[in-house]
Design an enzyme around this catalytic site. Structure first.
Site, PDB file in Angstrom:
ATOM      1  N   HIS A 140       0.807  -1.222   0.000  1.00 64.09           N
ATOM      2  CA  HIS A 140       0.000   0.000   0.000  1.00 64.09           C
ATOM      3  C   HIS A 140       0.843   1.276   0.000  1.00 64.09           C
ATOM      4  O   HIS A 140       0.323   2.362  -0.256  1.00 64.09           O
ATOM      5  CB  HIS A 140      -0.989   0.003   1.173  1.00 64.09           C
ATOM      6  CG  HIS A 140      -0.369   0.209   2.510  1.00 64.09           C
ATOM      7  ND1 HIS A 140      -0.121  -0.839   3.376  1.00 64.09           N
ATOM      8  CD2 HIS A 140       0.039   1.314   3.174  1.00 64.09           C
ATOM      9  CE1 HIS A 140       0.407  -0.379   4.489  1.00 64.09           C
ATOM     10  NE2 HIS A 140       0.516   0.931   4.393  1.00 64.09           N
ATOM     11  N   ASP A 170       0.218  -7.618   1.426  1.00 65.86           N
ATOM     12  CA  ASP A 170       0.598  -6.208   1.605  1.00 65.86           C
ATOM     13  C   ASP A 170       2.118  -6.042   1.589  1.00 65.86           C
ATOM     14  O   ASP A 170       2.688  -5.306   2.376  1.00 65.86           O
ATOM     15  CB  ASP A 170       0.015  -5.625   2.892  1.00 65.86           C
ATOM     16  CG  ASP A 170       0.118  -4.106   2.931  1.00 65.86           C
ATOM     17  OD1 ASP A 170       0.194  -3.488   1.861  1.00 65.86           O
ATOM     18  OD2 ASP A 170       0.146  -3.538   4.049  1.00 65.86           O
ATOM     19  N   SER A 244       4.843   2.547   7.744  1.00 66.93           N
ATOM     20  CA  SER A 244       4.530   1.404   6.888  1.00 66.93           C
ATOM     21  C   SER A 244       5.756   0.945   6.113  1.00 66.93           C
ATOM     22  O   SER A 244       6.428   1.739   5.455  1.00 66.93           O
ATOM     23  CB  SER A 244       3.425   1.765   5.897  1.00 66.93           C
ATOM     24  OG  SER A 244       2.164   1.568   6.442  1.00 66.93           O
TER      25      SER A 244
END
Length: 389
Positions: A140, A170, A244
């Site tokens: 993402h 992911d 992230s």
């Protein structure tokens, strides 16, 4: 309650929205005691965790432990002084672990295209896995990013290229043209971590100017089923938008997870989640061997029991709500069948099934124990190719 990724889009954040967080870190000294065991091993008390077993060699009734075994099990460093014939062991402490891992952490930012505004930026974090510039991050982070720029810990800037992406896990891999980079060391598979052991998160929270921010906490939980795909690690180390794709590290300097998301609510604190290192290795190996993730499927749509959905321990089966593959139809599955076990292992959740199927490929056969028309039977089904990307 909101589940939020740790990906920062500065178009949404704007400026002046920084919130001060009071972090805390505990750094403890390690004490070691060695004893002769009947099994030919010695025990050492690990920092903030239980004892670990080390191989020994017994000579004249004395137990000798290899120095490399000590540092491999507990982290830290050791040096031998030939002149004094002494071995000096320095336990792993948070600053030394951060110093060890930080050169392997990068910041990733998406520059605007020709039509983008000057401040239309989004950013995340990545981990170097090969010295030639291969980097792992979250899918993402880079999925919709244009003009990827990677900044290494020493401040050098590189153009990045999306090499592979797997939305289901992911995870994504970015390549930069570089050499001599320091790859991170990932914990071995199967991953062995303990609830309560220290964990360090390194990343780029909130603003790209805050690169290489480190926070400290513990592993709060294992095998967390936050989505229907794979298990996650839970940590209370402070992780924020922009973290992230960054590493969650143990006291041996090993990456145990890739930070991915957190729960956000006024009543929720310190609930971050990371993709375990063994899932990262699984996806990396799949890309290396097949060029994509060859993810198998039973060819069924399944519904978990009420107990499984709310998180209660359960042995209740999953129910077939649709038969979607020709292979599953050929095996005789019907809507309403109840799945008790797959590959000889009892399963009750979709995550348990996803984890089990990591060991298989599409086209392989697997036994499924199913309750059909009141009879408990075993069916052999050819695994279909999963529709998940």
């Amino acid at each position: 309650m909101v589940k939020r990724s740790l990906f920062t889009n500065e178009r949404q954040l704007g400026s002046g929205l920084f919130k001060k967080l009071n972090g805390k870190a505990a750094i403890g000294a390690a004490f070691f005691s060695f004893g002769l065991l009947m099994a030919g091993s010695a025990t050492a008390a690990a920092p903030t965790s239980g004892a670990v077993s080390l191989p020994v060699k017994v000579i004249n009734g004395e137990a000798y432990v290899k120095a490399t075994s000590l540092t491999a099990a507990l982290g830290g460093t050791g040096t031998y002084d030939k002149a004094s014939q002494t071995y000096k062991y320095t336990p792993a402490v948070v600053p030394s672990v951060i110093k060890q891992v930080a050169p392997s952490v990068v910041a990733i930012i998406g520059k605007p295209d020709a039509n983008g505004g000057r401040f239309a930026l989004a950013h995340g974090t990545g981990v170097i896995i090969k010295s030639d510039g291969l980097i792992v991050t979250n899918a993402h982070v880079v999925q919709d990013m244009t003009r990827i720029v990677v900044v290494t810990a020493d401040g050098k800037e590189y153009e990045g290229t999306r090499k592979q992406i797997d939305v289901t896990s992911d995870l994504a891999f970015v390549q930069i043209k570089a050499s001599g980079l320091k790859p991170a060391k990932f914990a071995a598979s199967p991953l062995k971590v303990t609830v309560g052991e220290p964990a360090i998160a390194i990343g780029t929270p909130v603003s790209f100017s805050l690169r290489n921010t480190a926070t400290v906490g513990v592993i709060s939980g294992l095998n967390r089923s936050v989505s229907d795909d794979y298990n996650l690690l839970q940590t209370d180390a402070a992780i924020n938008p922009g973290n992230s794709g960054g590493p969650l590290v143990n006291m041996k300097g090993e990456v145990v997870g890739i930070n991915s998301m957190k729960f956000v609510d006024v009543d929720i604190d310190s609930m971050g989640f990371a993709i375990p290192a063994d899932t990262v290795q699984y996806v990396l190996n799949q890309f290396a061997k097949y060029g994509k993730v060859m993810r198998p499927s039973l060819g069924l749509e399944l519904e978990e029991s009420w107990s499984a959905v709310v998180g209660l321990p359960t042995e209740e089966p999953m129910t077939v709500t649709a038969v979607v593959s020709a292979e599953a139809q050929a095996a005789g599955f019907k809507v309403g069948d109840q799945i008790y076990a797959v590959g000889g292992k009892q399963i009750a959740t979709l995550v348990e099934l996803s984890e089990l199927l990591k060991s298989y490929l599409p086209g392989g056969k697997i036994a499924v124990t199913v309750l059909a028309d009141g009879d408990l039977v075993s069916r052999q089904v050819v695994l279909a190719k999963s529709l998940s990307q």
